[in-house]
Design an enzyme around this catalytic site. Structure first.
Site, PDB file in Angstrom:
ATOM      1  N   LYS A 173      19.296  65.934   6.809  1.00 58.55           N
ATOM      2  CA  LYS A 173      18.864  64.871   7.733  1.00 58.55           C
ATOM      3  C   LYS A 173      19.806  64.688   8.926  1.00 58.55           C
ATOM      4  CE  LYS A 173      16.174  62.011   4.542  1.00 58.55           C
ATOM      5  NZ  LYS A 173      16.002  60.679   3.943  1.00 58.55           N
ATOM      6  N   ASP A 224      12.060  56.640   7.631  1.00 62.25           N
ATOM      7  CA  ASP A 224      12.581  55.863   6.491  1.00 62.25           C
ATOM      8  C   ASP A 224      12.807  54.420   6.936  1.00 62.25           C
ATOM      9  OD1 ASP A 224      12.675  57.980   4.669  1.00 62.25           O
ATOM     10  OD2 ASP A 224      14.708  58.549   5.247  1.00 62.25           O
TER      11      ASP A 224
HETATM   12  P1  NAD Z   1      23.816  58.629  -0.717  1.00 58.01           P
HETATM   13  O1  NAD Z   1      24.520  59.387  -1.786  1.00 58.01           O
HETATM   14  O2  NAD Z   1      23.830  59.116   0.697  1.00 58.01           O
HETATM   15  O3  NAD Z   1      24.392  57.119  -0.671  1.00 58.01           O
HETATM   16  C1  NAD Z   1      24.565  56.313  -1.809  1.00 58.01           C
HETATM   17  C2  NAD Z   1      25.639  55.281  -1.498  1.00 58.01           C
HETATM   18  O4  NAD Z   1      25.729  54.379  -2.603  1.00 58.01           O
HETATM   19  C3  NAD Z   1      27.038  55.881  -1.311  1.00 58.01           C
HETATM   20  O5  NAD Z   1      27.616  55.375  -0.133  1.00 58.01           O
HETATM   21  C4  NAD Z   1      27.800  55.452  -2.566  1.00 58.01           C
HETATM   22  O6  NAD Z   1      29.184  55.266  -2.332  1.00 58.01           O
HETATM   23  C5  NAD Z   1      27.111  54.149  -2.897  1.00 58.01           C
HETATM   24  N1  NAD Z   1      27.199  53.739  -4.297  1.00 58.01           N
HETATM   25  C6  NAD Z   1      26.958  54.493  -5.400  1.00 58.01           C
HETATM   26  N2  NAD Z   1      27.097  53.745  -6.510  1.00 58.01           N
HETATM   27  C7  NAD Z   1      27.422  52.495  -6.108  1.00 58.01           C
HETATM   28  C8  NAD Z   1      27.688  51.276  -6.791  1.00 58.01           C
HETATM   29  N3  NAD Z   1      27.646  51.199  -8.139  1.00 58.01           N
HETATM   30  N4  NAD Z   1      27.986  50.175  -6.063  1.00 58.01           N
HETATM   31  C9  NAD Z   1      28.038  50.240  -4.704  1.00 58.01           C
HETATM   32  N5  NAD Z   1      27.802  51.377  -4.001  1.00 58.01           N
HETATM   33  C10 NAD Z   1      27.499  52.485  -4.694  1.00 58.01           C
HETATM   34  O7  NAD Z   1      22.324  58.464  -1.240  1.00 58.01           O
HETATM   35  P2  NAD Z   1      21.048  58.073  -0.353  1.00 58.01           P
HETATM   36  O8  NAD Z   1      20.480  59.279   0.270  1.00 58.01           O
HETATM   37  O9  NAD Z   1      21.443  56.936   0.511  1.00 58.01           O
HETATM   38  O10 NAD Z   1      20.019  57.613  -1.469  1.00 58.01           O
HETATM   39  C11 NAD Z   1      20.270  56.493  -2.318  1.00 58.01           C
HETATM   40  C12 NAD Z   1      19.076  56.293  -3.239  1.00 58.01           C
HETATM   41  O11 NAD Z   1      17.975  55.879  -2.461  1.00 58.01           O
HETATM   42  C13 NAD Z   1      18.630  57.578  -3.938  1.00 58.01           C
HETATM   43  O12 NAD Z   1      18.907  57.449  -5.290  1.00 58.01           O
HETATM   44  C14 NAD Z   1      17.130  57.670  -3.741  1.00 58.01           C
HETATM   45  O13 NAD Z   1      16.473  57.584  -4.980  1.00 58.01           O
HETATM   46  C15 NAD Z   1      16.778  56.442  -2.969  1.00 58.01           C
HETATM   47  N6  NAD Z   1      15.911  56.723  -1.803  1.00 58.01           N
HETATM   48  C16 NAD Z   1      14.664  56.189  -1.795  1.00 58.01           C
HETATM   49  C17 NAD Z   1      13.827  56.393  -0.715  1.00 58.01           C
HETATM   50  C18 NAD Z   1      12.444  55.806  -0.704  1.00 58.01           C
HETATM   51  O14 NAD Z   1      11.625  56.233   0.120  1.00 58.01           O
HETATM   52  N7  NAD Z   1      12.153  54.833  -1.539  1.00 58.01           N
HETATM   53  C19 NAD Z   1      14.273  57.145   0.385  1.00 58.01           C
HETATM   54  C20 NAD Z   1      15.573  57.677   0.354  1.00 58.01           C
HETATM   55  C21 NAD Z   1      16.386  57.453  -0.754  1.00 58.01           C
END
Ligand code: NAD
Length: 278
Positions: free
Chosen positions: A69, A105
Site C-alpha cells: 500500500k 479504506d
Molecule cells: P499493522 O500491523 O499495520 O498495524 C497494527 C498496529 O496495532 C501496530 O501499530 C501495532 O503496534 C498496534 N498494536 C498491536 N497490538 C496492540 C495492542 N495490544 N495495543 C495497542 N496497539 C497494538 O496492521 P493494519 O494493516 O493496520 O491492520 C490492523 C487490523 O485491521 C488487521 O488485523 C486487519 O484484520 C484489520 N483490517 C480491517 C480492514 C477492514 O476493511 N475491515 C481493513 C484493513 C485492516
C-alpha cells in the site's frame, strides 16, 4: 470491467466476488483476478512489472493490499486527497495511460460509521492501533466529526506520529497519543472506542483495551472482521454498548473501488449480501 487484487496471502479474499457479482447484477461483464504475489509464478516479479503488465493488458484498475500500500505510491502519476493524507493507496485506477491512487479504506470506515453508528457522540474517541489501517481510520473519524482523538499503540512513537499527521491533515480534530487506557479516566473517558489493532483476529485472540474500561454508555467499533464478532465486540455488546463490526469497512472500501473502476454507482446492500454469503 477488468480488475484485480495485488498482495500477499490473499487467496481467500472476498473482494473479487463482491466486484464480479455487483458487475453481473448491473449487466456488466467483469473479470476480477486475485494476483497473489506469493504464487510461485509471481515470486520473481516486482510490483512495478505487475502494474505495467496490468496496464498493457487493459486493466481498469487494481486493488492493492499488504505489503504494497505504501510502495505502490512511487509508481503512480497522481494521488487523491485522501490517499495523500493517509500516505497509503489501496485502489489504483488505470485510465488514459495514467495511474491514479486512492484510499477507499478511509471512505469505507467513514461510510460504515455514518450508517452504523449514526447519532452517537463523537466529542472524544479512543483509537487503538496506529498502523496502516489505523491511519485511514483516524482520518475517517475526523471526517465523521470527532473533535478529540486519543491514540493508543504499543509503539508509542507511531501513535504520536499519527496524532501529528491527523492534526496536520484535519485541523478540526485535536489528536494525542496516550500510554494506556488508565490515562483516560473520569471525565476524560471517551464516547467511543475503535479497535484498529490486529487483536481479536482468530489467530490473535484478546483485546487491546481491558474489559473494565468499557462502559455501557460507550459505542465500540472493531475493524477486525475475522471472526465477525471479536472478543471486544462480544464484551461490549454484553455490557449494552452499541457496536459496529469490521465488515462494514471491508464492504464499503469495495463499494467505492467499484465506483472508481467503472464510473457507476454500486449497490452496498448487494455487495454486503455477497460478502455475507461466504
Ligand atoms: P499493522 O500491523 O499495520 O498495524 C497494527 C498496529 O496495532 C501496530 O501499530 C501495532 O503496534 C498496534 N498494536 C498491536 N497490538 C496492540 C495492542 N495490544 N495495543 C495497542 N496497539 C497494538 O496492521 P493494519 O494493516 O493496520 O491492520 C490492523 C487490523 O485491521 C488487521 O488485523 C486487519 O484484520 C484489520 N483490517 C480491517 C480492514 C477492514 O476493511 N475491515 C481493513 C484493513 C485492516
Amino acid at each position: 470491467m477488468l480488475a484485480g487484487l495485488i498482495g500477499r496471502g490473499i487467496a481467500l479474499s472476498r473482494t473479487p466476488r463482491m466486484h464480479m457479482e455487483e458487475a453481473a447484477a448491473q449487466g456488466l461483464g467483469a473479470v476480477y483476478r486475485i494476483l497473489d504475489m506469493d504464487e510461485p509464478a509471481r515470486r520473481e516479479i516486482t510490483l512495478k512489472t505487475m502494474l505495467e503488465s496490468a496496464e498493457a493488458c487493459g486493466f481498469d484498475g487494481l486493488n492493492v493490499t499488504y505489503p504494497y500500500k505504501i510502495e505502490v505510491i512511487g509508481l503512480l502519476d497522481e494521488l487523491s486527497d485522501n490517499a495523500r493524507a493517509v500516505g497509503a493507496v489501496n485502489t489504483v485506477v488505470l485510465r488514459d495511460g495514467r495511474r491514479v491512487g486512492h484510499n477507499t479504506d478511509l471512505w469505507g470506515f467513514a461510510e460504515s460509521f455514518r450508517r452504523g453508528l449514526a447519532g452517537e457522540a463523537v466529542e472524544h474517541v479512543l483509537l487503538a492501533g496506529a498502523g496502516g489501517a489505523g491511519v485511514a481510520v483516524a482520518h475517517a473519524l475526523a471526517d465523521c466529526g470527532v473533535r478529540r482523538l486519543s491514540i493508543l499503540d504499543t509503539d508509542a512513537a507511531r501513535a504520536a506520529q499519527l496524532a501529528e499527521q491527523v492534526m496536520t491533515n484535519r485541523p478540526g480534530t485535536v489528536a494525542g497519543a496516550v500510554p494506556s487506557t488508565e490515562a483516560l479516566s473520569g471525565a476524560d473517558r471517551p464516547d467511543g472506542i475503535v479497535n484498529a489493532t490486529p487483536m481479536g483476529m482468530a489467530k490473535l485472540p484478546g483485546m487491546a483495551v481491558p474489559a473494565s474500561f468499557i462502559d455501557p454508555a460507550m459505542w465500540v467499533a472493531d475493524i477486525v472482521y475475522f471472526p465477525l464478532e471479536t472478543e471486544l465486540l462480544r464484551t461490549a455488546r454484553a455490557k449494552g454498548c452499541r457496536v459496529l463490526p469490521g465488515t462494514g469497512m471491508a464492504v464499503f472500501q469495495a463499494v467505492r473501488a467499484f465506483e472508481l473502476f467503472t464510473g457507476r454507482p454500486a449497490c452496498p446492500d448487494r455487495m454486503r449480501a455477497t460478502f455475507d454469503a461466504f
